[in-house]
Write an enzyme that holds these catalytic residues in place. Sequence first.
Site, PDB file in Angstrom:
ATOM      1  N   GLU A   1     -24.638  27.717 -28.438  1.00  0.00           N
ATOM      2  CA  GLU A   1     -23.582  27.202 -29.317  1.00  0.00           C
ATOM      3  C   GLU A   1     -23.383  25.711 -29.048  1.00  0.00           C
ATOM      4  O   GLU A   1     -23.445  25.253 -27.906  1.00  0.00           O
ATOM      5  CB  GLU A   1     -22.282  27.955 -29.031  1.00  0.00           C
ATOM      6  CG  GLU A   1     -21.079  27.457 -29.814  1.00  0.00           C
ATOM      7  CD  GLU A   1     -19.776  28.131 -29.391  1.00  0.00           C
ATOM      8  OE1 GLU A   1     -18.829  28.118 -30.193  1.00  0.00           O
ATOM      9  OE2 GLU A   1     -19.717  28.662 -28.261  1.00  0.00           O
TER      10      GLU A   1
ATOM     11  N   CYS B   1     -20.358  33.075 -30.276  1.00  0.00           N
ATOM     12  CA  CYS B   1     -19.459  33.150 -29.121  1.00  0.00           C
ATOM     13  C   CYS B   1     -18.260  34.085 -29.306  1.00  0.00           C
ATOM     14  O   CYS B   1     -18.384  35.294 -29.184  1.00  0.00           O
ATOM     15  CB  CYS B   1     -19.019  31.737 -28.748  1.00  0.00           C
ATOM     16  SG  CYS B   1     -18.441  31.583 -27.029  1.00  0.00           S
TER      17      CYS B   1
ATOM     18  N   LYS C   1     -18.697  29.728 -38.015  1.00  0.00           N
ATOM     19  CA  LYS C   1     -17.979  30.595 -37.080  1.00  0.00           C
ATOM     20  C   LYS C   1     -16.656  31.063 -37.683  1.00  0.00           C
ATOM     21  O   LYS C   1     -15.815  30.264 -38.075  1.00  0.00           O
ATOM     22  CB  LYS C   1     -17.726  29.835 -35.783  1.00  0.00           C
ATOM     23  CG  LYS C   1     -17.142  30.657 -34.650  1.00  0.00           C
ATOM     24  CD  LYS C   1     -17.017  29.795 -33.394  1.00  0.00           C
ATOM     25  CE  LYS C   1     -16.492  30.570 -32.207  1.00  0.00           C
ATOM     26  NZ  LYS C   1     -16.346  29.687 -31.014  1.00  0.00           N
TER      27      LYS C   1
END
Length: 256
Positions: free
Chosen positions: A40, A140, A106
């Site tokens: 990431e 994540c 995200k």
Amino acid sequence: MKIALIQTSLIWENPIENRSHLAQKITGFMEDVDLIVLPEMFSSGFTMNTKAVAETMQGETIAWLQHLAKAKNCAITGSLVIEENGNYYNRLVFVFPTGEIKTYDKRHLFSLAGENECYTAGKDKLVLEYKGYKICPLICYDLRFPVFSRNVENYDVLLYVANWPKPRVNAWDILLKARAVENMCYTIGVNRIGKDHNRHEYVGHTQVIDFMGEYVLEPQEADAVFIVELDKVKLLETRKKLAFLKDKDDFEIQNT
């Protein structure tokens, strides 16, 4: 499908140095692979200083990824900070060997670090097809929210890129295994190592788990490139024998 997982430290808010560092890693292994996975925010580290590191989809890092994908004749993926229409995104890009790009922004922003105050959340889940595999890439903190990742698309691979810190790495290990078992898919987690500018420490634990919860690659802590190979025939045979996914609940996620 053969995949190279790059676990390494990142240089704080320095895309030029990070590209150089990662290029050395990528050119350093001679084995042919189908996909390279970066962590990431691989060009900057997990920063809230968006203006310092943000690029556009026509920027240098995207061009660099496309060049690498074509040169290595493989796909490459990871997330970086992208500015678009006045908004900032923690955007995963999946670059095909042809240079074609698919993206995922995200969805679950890490409010504990103020990510939700600096970035715009994505809405749409991405499931792409590559080399005969259906792949769902996520980022994540998304790992903590199983409803969004639920395998309603019959994907084969669930992929997480991360900057997941040492104090909560036990949760990383547990949740990756849970996602693999509940979705009956290969689950890949690629994390960074080292310390960032905010003194957060990362110990990696990059790993690959199969559809039965067994390790293909056990959690790793070294600065290294790990190469793994997935077996779709074995995946399909197991799903046919243990048809758990056919009993899953039907639902829709509302994009708000």
